[in-house]
Write a protein that holds these residues in place. Structure first.
Motif, PDB file in Angstrom:
ATOM      1  N   GLY A  48      -8.259  -3.271  -5.848  1.00 58.70           N
ATOM      2  CA  GLY A  48      -7.195  -2.516  -5.188  1.00 58.70           C
ATOM      3  C   GLY A  48      -7.188  -1.055  -5.587  1.00 58.70           C
ATOM      4  O   GLY A  48      -7.275  -0.160  -4.714  1.00 58.70           O
ATOM      5  N   ALA A  54      -2.130  -8.615   2.045  1.00 56.81           N
ATOM      6  CA  ALA A  54      -1.922  -8.082   0.692  1.00 56.81           C
ATOM      7  C   ALA A  54      -2.491  -6.663   0.566  1.00 56.81           C
ATOM      8  O   ALA A  54      -1.876  -5.785  -0.052  1.00 56.81           O
ATOM      9  N   ILE A  55      -3.675  -6.437   1.156  1.00 54.42           N
ATOM     10  CA  ILE A  55      -4.285  -5.105   1.120  1.00 54.42           C
ATOM     11  C   ILE A  55      -3.397  -4.103   1.853  1.00 54.42           C
ATOM     12  O   ILE A  55      -3.137  -2.996   1.371  1.00 54.42           O
ATOM     13  N   ASN A  77      -0.146  -4.259   2.426  1.00 53.24           N
ATOM     14  CA  ASN A  77       1.093  -4.016   1.680  1.00 53.24           C
ATOM     15  C   ASN A  77       0.866  -3.074   0.502  1.00 53.24           C
ATOM     16  O   ASN A  77       1.673  -2.174   0.252  1.00 53.24           O
ATOM     17  N   LYS A  78      -0.232  -3.285  -0.234  1.00 56.29           N
ATOM     18  CA  LYS A  78      -0.516  -2.439  -1.391  1.00 56.29           C
ATOM     19  C   LYS A  78      -0.822  -1.006  -0.964  1.00 56.29           C
ATOM     20  O   LYS A  78      -0.378  -0.041  -1.609  1.00 56.29           O
ATOM     21  N   LYS A 128       2.419   0.697   0.049  1.00 57.08           N
ATOM     22  CA  LYS A 128       3.224   1.040  -1.127  1.00 57.08           C
ATOM     23  C   LYS A 128       2.719   2.312  -1.792  1.00 57.08           C
ATOM     24  O   LYS A 128       3.484   3.032  -2.446  1.00 57.08           O
ATOM     25  N   ASN A 129       1.418   2.570  -1.622  1.00 58.84           N
ATOM     26  CA  ASN A 129       0.826   3.781  -2.183  1.00 58.84           C
ATOM     27  C   ASN A 129       0.714   4.903  -1.155  1.00 58.84           C
ATOM     28  O   ASN A 129      -0.112   5.819  -1.304  1.00 58.84           O
ATOM     29  N   ARG A 150      -8.409   2.396  -3.260  1.00 57.09           N
ATOM     30  CA  ARG A 150      -7.608   3.598  -3.031  1.00 57.09           C
ATOM     31  C   ARG A 150      -8.344   4.847  -3.517  1.00 57.09           C
ATOM     32  O   ARG A 150      -8.268   5.912  -2.879  1.00 57.09           O
ATOM     33  N   THR A 198      -5.239 -12.176   2.299  1.00 57.82           N
ATOM     34  CA  THR A 198      -5.805 -10.995   1.632  1.00 57.82           C
ATOM     35  C   THR A 198      -5.621  -9.742   2.479  1.00 57.82           C
ATOM     36  O   THR A 198      -5.301  -8.669   1.947  1.00 57.82           O
TER      37      THR A 198
END
Length: 377
Positions: free
Chosen positions: A232, A259-260, A262-263, A266-267, A236, A256
Motif C-alpha cells: 500500500g 481496499a486499495i 479506500n486506502k 484516505k490518502n 502511493r 482487494t
C-alpha cells in the motif's frame, strides 16, 4: 481501419469518440458491416475482443431506421446465460442509445429477483435482454409478446448450452417470427453449437476473431520486491514519484480492489474501483471518467479490466500477480497500445517470486526486478 469506414451513422461515430473508442477490433470490423446489411452472423470471439459493441452498434442503427411502438412487442431480443452479462449488455446498449435522436427503451430481465417490477417495466420496450428461464416466465404471464422480434442475438451461446438451456431455447424459438435476423456469438464452436448454427442461421457470415495481440516491445516492464504489508505505501510512493496522471491498478479480488480504493482515497488520491459487484451504471460512469481523464486512478479486477481500451494509457500496476501468465499479458496489454509506449509495474512479494518466474518464462521476456528495500520513500 476506422469506425467511420464501417457504415455507422454520424451520431454513433460521435458516441464512439465520446467513449474514447478509436480503432475497431477484428470482430467489430467484420461484424458491423454484415449486421448493417441484415445478414445472419456467427461470431466466434472471446471476452475482451469488443464483441458486445460489434452487435450493439449496428443493431441500434438498424432499429432506428424501422422503429415502431407497440406496447409489449419488443423489436430486439438478446438471450444471455447470466444476470451479470444481462446487465453488462444493457449498459452498452444504453450508452450508445443515448446518442440517437429516437428514444429507445432497453430492459434486462433475469431470475433471482421479483418478477413483478420486470412485468411492469415491459411496457414500450424496444430492446429486451433476458435469461431464458425468466423470459419464459414473462411470456407465460402475458407480460411480453415475442411475435414481432426483428433481431435475435444469442450472446455467449456456448455458455447457454453448457448451462442446460437447450429446452428453454427451443421453446423461445417457437415463439419467434420465422423472418428475422439471427446473430450468434460464442467463445468456442462446439458440436452442439454447430447443430444450433445449422438450425438457427441462414447463410451466415462467419467470423472467427482472434484476441488482439499484445506488443510486449512497447511495454517497459518493471517489478519491485515488496512485502504484502508494504504494498500500500509503496503503491502511493510510485504514483507520486512517477507523477502518474492516469494509472490502471489491477487487483485479484473484489475485496482487494475495494481496499486499495479506500486506502488511496484516505490518502487524498482520486481513485475508484470497478468490479462485478458495482452496478452497470456505476461501472459505465467510472470508465467514462477514467477515459476522459477526470478520474486519475482506476482499480480493476481482471474481468472488468479486459474491456478497457485506451490508446495512450501510460501506466498499469499489478498490485498482486494474476493466477495465469495469460492474464498477466492481458493486464499489461492495457498499456502500450496503438503504437504508444507504456509502463507496466508489478509489486511482487517473496511468496510470489516463483510464480513471477513462471510468468516471465511463458511470456518469453525477462522483467527488470528491483528490491523495494533499496528505495527510500
Amino acid at each position: 481501419m476506422s469506425f467511420s469506414s464501417l457504415g455507422l451513422s454520424d451520431v454513433l461515430l460521435q458516441a464512439l469518440a465520446d467513449q474514447h473508442f478509436s480503432t475497431p477490433t477484428t470482430i467489430q470490423t467484420a461484424a458491423i458491416p454484415a449486421i448493417l446489411k441484415k445478414n445472419d452472423v456467427l461470431g466466434i470471439a472471446k471476452t475482451g475482443t469488443g464483441k458486445t459493441a460489434s452487435y450493439v452498434l449496428p443493431v441500434l442503427m438498424n432499429l432506428q431506421q424501422e422503429l415502431r411502438v407497440n406496447n409489449r412487442h419488443a423489436d430486439v431480443l438478446v438471450l444471455v446465460p447470466t444476470r451479470e452479462l444481462a446487465e453488462q449488455v444493457k449498459g452498452v446498449f444504453q450508452v450508445f442509445a443515448r446518442a440517437l435522436p429516437e428514444r429507445l427503451k432497453t430492459l434486462a430481465v433475469y431470475g433471482g429477483v421479483s418478477i413483478n417490477p420486470q412485468m411492469m417495466a415491459m411496457q414500450g420496450v424496444n430492446i429486451l435482454i433476458a435469461t431464458p428461464g425468466r423470459l419464459l416466465e414473462l411470456v407465460a404471464s402475458n407480460a411480453v409478446d415475442l411475435s414481432a422480434i426483428k433481431t435475435l442475438v444469442l450472446d455467449e451461446a456456448d455458455k447457454l448450452l453448457n448451462l442446460g438451456f437447450i429446452e428453454e431455447l427451443d421453446q423461445i424459438m417457437s415463439l419467434l417470427p420465422s423472418k428475422r435476423q439471427n446473430l450468434l456469438f460464442s467463445a468456442t464452436l462446439s458440436n452442439d453449437l454447430r447443430n444450433m448454427e445449422q438450425i438457427l442461421l441462414h447463410d451466415p457470415v462467419v467470423i472467427e476473431a482472434e484476441e488482439e495481440k499484445t506488443d510486449l516491445d512497447l511495454i517497459n516492464q518493471t517489478a519491485y520486491i515488496v512485502s504484502d504489508a508494504e504494498k500500500g505505501p509503496f503503491l502511493r510512493y510510485l504514483i507520486k514519484h512517477h507523477e502518474m496522471k492516469q494509472v490502471l491498478i489491477f487487483a485479484s479480488s473484489v475485496a482487494t480492489a475495494d481496499a486499495i480504493e479506500n486506502k488511496l482515497r484516505k490518502n487524498k488520491f482520486n481513485a475508484t474501483a470497478i468490479h462485478s459487484k458495482k452496478s452497470q451504471g456505476a461501472r459505465t460512469d467510472t470508465l467514462h471518467h477514467f477515459k476522459s481523464g477526470s478520474l486519475r486512478i482506476l482499480v480493476a479486477t481482471d474481468l472488468m479490466g479486459r474491456g478497457i481500451d485506451i490508446p495512450d494509457l501510460p501506466f498499469v500496476i499489478n498490485y498482486e500477480l494474476p493466477r495465469s501468465p495469460k492474464d498477466y499479458v492481458h493486464r499489461i496489454g492495457r498499456t502500450g497500445r496503438a503504437q504508444n509506449a507504456g509502463d507496466a509495474i508489478s509489486l511482487v512479494s517473496q511468496s510470489e517470486l516463483h510464480h513471477f518466474e513462471v510468468i516471465q518464462k511463458k511470456m518469453g521476456k525477462s522483467v527488470n526486478i528491483i528490491d523495494g528495500k533499496s528505495i527510500k520513500y
